[in-house]
Design an enzyme around this catalytic site. Structure first.
Site, mmCIF file in Angstrom:
data_model
loop_
_atom_site.group_PDB
_atom_site.id
_atom_site.type_symbol
_atom_site.label_atom_id
_atom_site.label_comp_id
_atom_site.label_asym_id
_atom_site.label_seq_id
_atom_site.Cartn_x
_atom_site.Cartn_y
_atom_site.Cartn_z
ATOM 1 N NE ARG A 77 -2.385 -1.251 3.586
ATOM 2 C CZ ARG A 77 -1.816 -0.482 4.495
ATOM 3 N NH1 ARG A 77 -1.797 0.834 4.349
ATOM 4 N NH2 ARG A 77 -1.281 -1.000 5.574
ATOM 5 C CE1 TYR A 241 0.193 -5.997 -1.641
ATOM 6 C CE2 TYR A 241 -0.874 -3.974 -0.910
ATOM 7 C CZ TYR A 241 -0.409 -5.243 -0.648
ATOM 8 O OH TYR A 241 -0.550 -5.768 0.615
ATOM 9 C CG HIS A 270 -7.261 -2.714 10.195
ATOM 10 N ND1 HIS A 270 -5.950 -2.330 10.327
ATOM 11 C CD2 HIS A 270 -7.251 -3.726 9.294
ATOM 12 C CE1 HIS A 270 -5.184 -3.058 9.540
ATOM 13 N NE2 HIS A 270 -5.943 -3.921 8.904
ATOM 14 C CB SER A 292 -0.979 -3.694 8.081
ATOM 15 O OG SER A 292 -2.052 -2.817 7.874
HETATM 16 C C1 OXD Z 1 -3.884 -5.617 4.799
HETATM 17 C C2 OXD Z 1 -3.253 -4.440 5.413
HETATM 18 O O1 OXD Z 1 -3.537 -6.002 3.678
HETATM 19 O O2 OXD Z 1 -3.691 -4.062 6.508
HETATM 20 O O3 OXD Z 1 -4.785 -6.193 5.441
HETATM 21 O O4 OXD Z 1 -2.331 -3.885 4.829
HETATM 22 MN MN MN Z 2 -5.378 -5.175 7.201
#
Ligand code: OXD
Ligand code: MN
Length: 641
Positions: A77, A241, A270, A292
């Site tokens: 990311r 990606y 999350h 993450s």
């Molecule tokens: C994922 C991230 O891919 O948090 O879940 O980057």
């Molecule tokens: Mn994630």
């Protein structure tokens, strides 16, 4: 036609969707438009076409498994180029006390970059995007992917439609979301259907002007991931990606999702969701927010291996939870996703045997290494693969040997597979009412100072603990060195509206009368001995011992003592049977200096990044914490009632 033999679903698009497709196809100028039906046949056709083009390779060993290797510039990311666009900056980010960060791209001089997200004016961004998207799909097919986040028949599920020129995205979205004709049918059930518009392009019209590295088209210089909450729109350019291109996941389920959640009175977080059954057969659901690549997937699939006989874990989701209080005041969670997009390195027989089994079929791997007998390989599998009898080809397509300077697999390499392939998927994972959450766990990678587990005092304190989460950076984003970063609620990369308002939303949601609020905890599996630099806690399967303590706390067992930072396990209350060489004092030591420094940096962080927008309850919590820490020598550890 390159990828598509048929196109009859175009006739089935509701008029709002048809006009969206028309508008964007006029801009992007694809050679073909193809509406995805989500069928097995279509999936096979796309995989075969990608194999023919060299975009993916078929696993020589595992059924329906595929390997993609990206351009090395497109592996994670890109937080610095992830932007929320609205009319007003303040809706998205507060003005930092010491000013905005330096801009990353001189072509975007008016972007406002902060530690808690990036903002730009909608109209200005649209001009930039129009320039990028103009003709960007020439020579390619525009795929139309209708998809649903959340189970069918669930009143809280939401629909998106992603237009993309990447067949890799189509096949991955088929795994990660419920997609295809069934979703079109849902859209057609109502008069003027609501859906989140998502546009994605790899940003490489054909014929390409530059060589396509690893047959992975991308445009790193122009990569940009934008969100328009006021228009219910996501527009992402230049990266294939997953975290940047699979719009259902981070862009929709977290960023746009959290804004919808604020408006509609729920939470998009999350967080993993797991079912825990204790030896007496009682079942409770927990969710947990870790940044993450900090072990959410491993915890969600934890294997007890009879460490504490009788415990059983079942997995509802490993990354995202959509939660709301039901009429009885219980917090209920659904997993909006349909698959797992997990970090491969570190996944092994000892850390996550369930995931290893799950990815033996129907899986797309990205940037992993390969063994000469056709298996996948990554760091962490050293004891599971006989390295004396196979050779390894790295993700960079180079011969690789144990001890090589560079890793065999990219540290952020991924597996992407269906949730239904998980042998411990919870029987209620698709239940439309969601599962009742009794514990919320926060955590991060903290090598020093933060104990293995503690319980918060109350809801406001829990929100404060979430707000002050910090963790070592990982390879999930573009950061290259290990640094302790603030990652409030593990949402820093996914915040889409003003963080002060985000905290107010959390505070207010827990204040309604009659709620059965979940208890909150903080865990840290990553403490290290400062002298040996070895982890103090074995983690993984052994974490069941901490889950057990949390479970007993939910049953109000008297096994905690009050400390300045929260309730700690009472001596002897964590089941350590058969676990040798554990320094429990080190794991729970609350060091005055460390915590005073922690308070100081939290204060600086709040002042710098949220200042006037920070809810007063958070300042109060910080003052209370600091006062309690100041009194450390005087504090007698009271037994918790
Ligand atoms: C994922 C991230 O891919 O948090 O879940 O980057
Ligand atoms: Mn994630």
């Amino acid at each position: 036609m390159e990828y598509c033999a048929k196109n009859q679903l175009l006739d089935k698009l509701p008029k709002e969707l048809l006009s969206y497709v028309q508008e964007k196809s006029e801009l992007c100028k694809p050679d073909h438009i193809y509406v995805c039906d989500g069928s097995e046949e279509e999936n096979k056709m796309l995989l075969a076409a990608m194999e023919k083009n060299g975009e993916i390779r078929k696993s020589k060993k595992h059924k329906n498994c595929w390997l993609a290797t990206t351009d090395p510039r497109d592996v994670a990311r890109v937080e610095s180029r992830t932007i929320i666009c609205t009319k007003n900056q303040h809706d998205v980010v507060s003005t930092p006390k010491s000013g905005f960060r330096p801009i990353v791209d001189p072509n975007m001089p008016n972007i406002k970059q902060t530690a808690l997200g990036n903002w730009m004016d909608t109209d200005e961004m649209i001009l930039i995007l129009n320039e990028r998207f103009n003709g960007c799909m020439k020579g390619r097919t525009m795929f139309v992917i209708p998809y649903m986040m959340g189970p069918f028949n669930c009143p809280y599920s939401k629909i998106g439609v992603e237009l993309t020129d990447s067949p890799y995205v189509v096949c991955s979205m088929r795994i990660m979301t419920r997609m295809g004709e069934r979703v079109l049918n849902e859209l057609n059930k109502v008069e003027s259907p609501n859906f989140i518009k998502c546009l994605h392009s790899v940003g490489v019209p054909l014929p390409a002007q530059e060589p396509i590295i690893n047959n992975w088209p991308c445009n790193p210089a122009k990569t940009i991931i934008t969100h328009f909450p006021e228009r219910n729109e996501i527009i992402t350019f230049g990266s294939g990606y997953g975290g940047n291109s699979l719009c259902g996941k981070k862009c929709f389920a977290l960023r746009i999702g959290s804004i919808l959640a604020k408006k509609e009175g729920w939470l998009a977080e999350h967080m993993l969701i797991m079912g825990v059954t204790n030896p007496k057969g009682e079942k409770k659901y927990f969710c947990a927010a870790f940044p993450s690549a900090c072990g959410k997937t491993n915890l969600a699939m934890l294997q007890n291996r009879d460490i504490i006989p009788g415990y059983k874990i079942e997995c509802v989701g490993d990354d995202i939870a959509w939660m709301r209080f039901d009429e009885e005041g219980r917090l209920r969670a659904i997993n909006p996703e349909f698959g797992f997009f997990g970090v491969a390195p570190g996944t092994s027989q000892s850390t996550n045997p369930i995931a290893l089994e799950m990815i033996k079929e129907d899986t797309i791997f990205t940037n992993v290494a390969e063994t000469s007998n056709g298996d996948v390989y990554w760091e962490g599998l050293e004891n599971d693969v006989d390295l004396n009898n196979v050779t390894i080809t790295s993700w960079k397509n180079q011969p690789w040997q144990k001890g090589s300077k560079e890793p065999a697999a990219h540290p952020n390499s991924r597996f992407c597979t269906y949730a239904s392939r998980c042998s411990i998927i919870d029987p209620n994972w698709e239940s439309p009412e969601g599962v009742p959450i009794e514990a919320i766990i926060f955590g991060g990678r903290r090598p020093t100072g933060v104990p293995l587990v503690y319980e918060v005092f109350d809801w406001d304190h829990g929100v404060f603990v979430g707000a002050t989460m910090r963790s070592e950076s990982t390879a999930a984003a573009e950061f290259t060195n290990k640094q302790i970063m603030n990652d409030p609620f593990a949402m820093r990369p996914f915040l889409a509206y003003n963080f002060g308002q985000y905290l107010s939303h959390w505070l207010s949601i827990g204040q309604k009368p009659g709620l059965k609020l979940p208890k909150m905890f903080h865990v840290n599996w990553f403490l290290k001995d400062p002298i040996t630099n070895q982890f103090l806690w074995p983690g993984f399967g052994e974490n069941i011992r901490i889950i057990d303590w949390i479970f007993r706390r939910l049953n109000n067992e008297n096994c905690a003592i009050k400390s300045p930072i929260g309730y700690l396990p009472e001596k002897g209350s964590i089941n350590l049977t058969n676990l040798k060489n554990i320094n429990i004092n080190q794991l729970f030591h609350i060091q005055k200096d460390f915590w005073l420094k922690e308070c100081k940096s939290i204060r600086e962080y709040f002042v710098e990044n949220v200042n006037d927008d920070l809810p007063k309850e958070m300042w109060t919590q910080l003052d209370l914490l600091e006062n309690r820490i100041q009194q450390i020598p005087a504090i007698e550890r009271e037994k918790c009632a």
